[in-house]
Design a protein around this motif. Structure first.
Motif: not given
Length: 560
Positions: A484-502
């Motif tokens: 689950e830590l691996l999955v959470d890391r992947y999720r947060t990394d992708m959120q940073t890369r996607t940057a929907l706030w931008c």
């Protein structure tokens, strides 16, 4: 006193109602419901709200590519044999309808058509919840459930004049496509049309130069397990220690993700194999180009949050601080002085040009990585400058058929229209395609966990290249937490890369304020920010051609 076990069938209703009922367990989750069907259907995605929301994204894409229509079919084509007095279908089947969003939208567009949505599970939108003005639409829609992989479709021959298929390739083994298209041809009347849109199965990748700064945050001490021989180690060391041999930080998840499909004999590239099956059963086939959307440009970094500043009331006649204090926050627009702490990183442009990258090990003269302007240069975060704006570097957001020439004279009107509509997308639209791709990966979390458990029990050697430490036998709960830590890391990394706030700020939304940080926290944020800027400046230029985050294809054919 009569005990509950002594109650006779003729006991009074009041007394009988006091009998203790057997305790029921928690309601069965959608994943457990899908597990019960695992022997019948190899579809690995969980039925979550995030998966259902992806249907809305696909519908918006279909509407955009077809100038507002729900269908890729040109009903003015001579191959379309319309029923007398009808220019659109009169009875349509949506195979693998999911929530039924396409059926409802199509019912609005085709008022003289009856629709049947067919799917394995009952997850469709309840028709009774539609607004009263759509009552006539609900009367023309019906939901039918069954498994088209193990049984024939429960419909008569030549019953439909239109069949719509989308998003079923993730649950159809390669050896089942022929049987499926044969059934579709059976229920389709002569002159009827079938359209299908499918995506390739892609695991979005992030290079190490992008994820390395995200790992530079100072880590807190983790729980330590002490052993009788005097040795000790962290309880979950894997998320903090990656194998240098791995191509990227999420190599293990990528391996698990692709294995759950290959083990089910599901082809990862349906856009390449579907034409051969499709043209066997249908005629006058239109093979749409493979549309590959590239990764979105690197977004700017988020503005730093304000710093907490504590002011004290000092009595001039006393050497101590008054107990009355007040906390104020620095203005977000205030220019914060550069920290002089040794733990922060602050370099000028000239200094950074003389430093070698801490993430790539080599110097670069220029970067081929397409990025947005940084917040310091972006009009979203600074006042407009009187200097003329710099012309942005050209950025290609998609490619058709792996590199079709824009000036190709043989391009069909259909392809020209699709290219023109695709050119209307801005660069930030690519973020939504990336969002869709990594949400599909997260939807397969439970199946990836089952694959990981099988490797731990029976194929441990396959985990060593990915840095999974199996020197000792861990309990299943501990392995689950590591996963689950691996999955959470992947999720947060992708959120940073996607940057929907931008994307939101680009269309006029106000940037959501961040909570103020203490001085120590702010110094840490500045250090990470500097590391990320340096990594972007020295990103390797020889990473190869741009990698797509999504590839799809549309096929249209008629029954002879």
């Amino acid at each position: 006193m009569t005990s509950p076990t002594d109650i006779s069938p003729n006991a009074s209703p009041v007394l009988a109602s006091s009998k203790r009922q057997p305790r029921r367990g928690p309601p069965e989750s959608k994943h457990l419901q899908r597990q019960r069907l695992a022997g019948k259907c190899p579809y690995p995605l969980a039925y979550t709200k995030h998966v259902f929301e992806l249907e809305s994204l696909d519908m918006r894409l279909i509407n955009h590519l077809n100038n507002g229509s729900v269908s890729f079919v040109d009903f003015s084509d001579p191959n379309w044999r319309a029923e007398e007095g009808s220019a659109t279908p009169e009875r349509s089947l949506d195979l693998g309808c999911g929530t039924g969003s396409w059926v409802i939208d199509a019912a609005k567009e085709w008022p003289n058509c009856d629709f049947v949505g067919f799917d394995l599970v009952d997850v469709q939108i309840p028709l009774r919840t539609l607004p009263p003005e759509y009552a006539s639409i609900a009367e023309r829609i019906s939901w039918v459930h069954g498994n088209f992989l193990t049984n024939k479709l429960p419909f008569e021959d030549d019953e439909f004049d239109h069949v719509h298929i989308r998003g079923i390739s993730q649950g159809v083994p390669e050896n089942k496509w022929g049987t499926l298209f044969e059934e579709v041809s059976r229920v389709l009347r002569p002159g009827g049309v079938v359209e299908i849109m499918e995506d390739d199965i892609i695991f979005p990748l992030l290079p190490k130069w992008f994820t390395a700064p995200l790992r530079s945050r100072t880590r807190r001490a983790t729980s330590v397990v002490h052993y009788p021989d005097g040795t000790h180690r962290g309880l979950f060391p894997f998320p903090d220690t990656q194998s240098d041999a791995a191509a990227h930080d999420h190599a293990l998840l990528e391996s698990l993700y692709k294995t759950i499909f290959s083990s089910r004999f599901i082809n990862l590239n349906p856009t390449a194999i579907l034409p051969s099956y499709f043209t066997t059963y249908f005629r006058h086939v239109t093979l749409g180009p493979v549309i590959s959307f590239f990764m979105p440009p690197i977004p700017p970094l988020q503005p730093l949050p304000p710093q907490i500043i504590t002011s004290y009331v000092i009595d001039p006649n006393s050497d101590t601080l008054d107990s009355r204090t007040s906390t104020v926050f620095a203005s977000p627009n205030e220019v914060r002085p550069t920290s002089l702490s040794f733990s922060s990183v602050s370099t000028s442009t000239a200094d950074s040009s003389r430093l070698s990258s801490m993430f790539t090990g080599t110097r670069r003269k220029s970067s081929s990585v397409s990025t947005y302007d940084s917040p310091e240069d972006s009009s979203l975060f600074t006042k407009p400058s009187s200097d003329p704006p710099k012309s942005p570097s050209p950025f290609k957001s998609f490619v058709l058929d792996g590199g079709m020439d824009d000036e190709e004279p043989a391009m069909s009107p259909y392809r020209i229209q699709m290219r023109n509509n695709l050119n209307l997308f801005n660069e930030r639209a690519l973020a939504m395609h990336l969002y869709r791709s990594y949400q599909v990966v997260l939807a397969c979390q439970e199946e990836m966990w089952e694959e990981l458990k099988d490797r731990i029990r029976n194929r441990k050697a396959e985990l060593k290249p990915f840095g999974w430490d199996d020197d000792e036998e861990l309990e299943e709960l501990q392995s689950r937490k590591k996963f689950e830590l691996l999955v959470d890391r992947y999720r947060t990394d992708m959120q940073t890369r996607t940057a929907l706030w931008c994307s939101l700020t680009g269309i006029g939304w106000q940037f959501p304020p961040r909570e103020p940080l203490s001085k120590a926290e702010l110094i840490e944020e500045e250090r990470i920010r500097a590391a990320m800027l340096e990594a972007r400046a020295y990103a390797e230029s020889d990473d190869g051609p741009p990698q797509p985050c999504r590839s799809l294809r549309v096929l249209v054919g008629y029954k002879a």
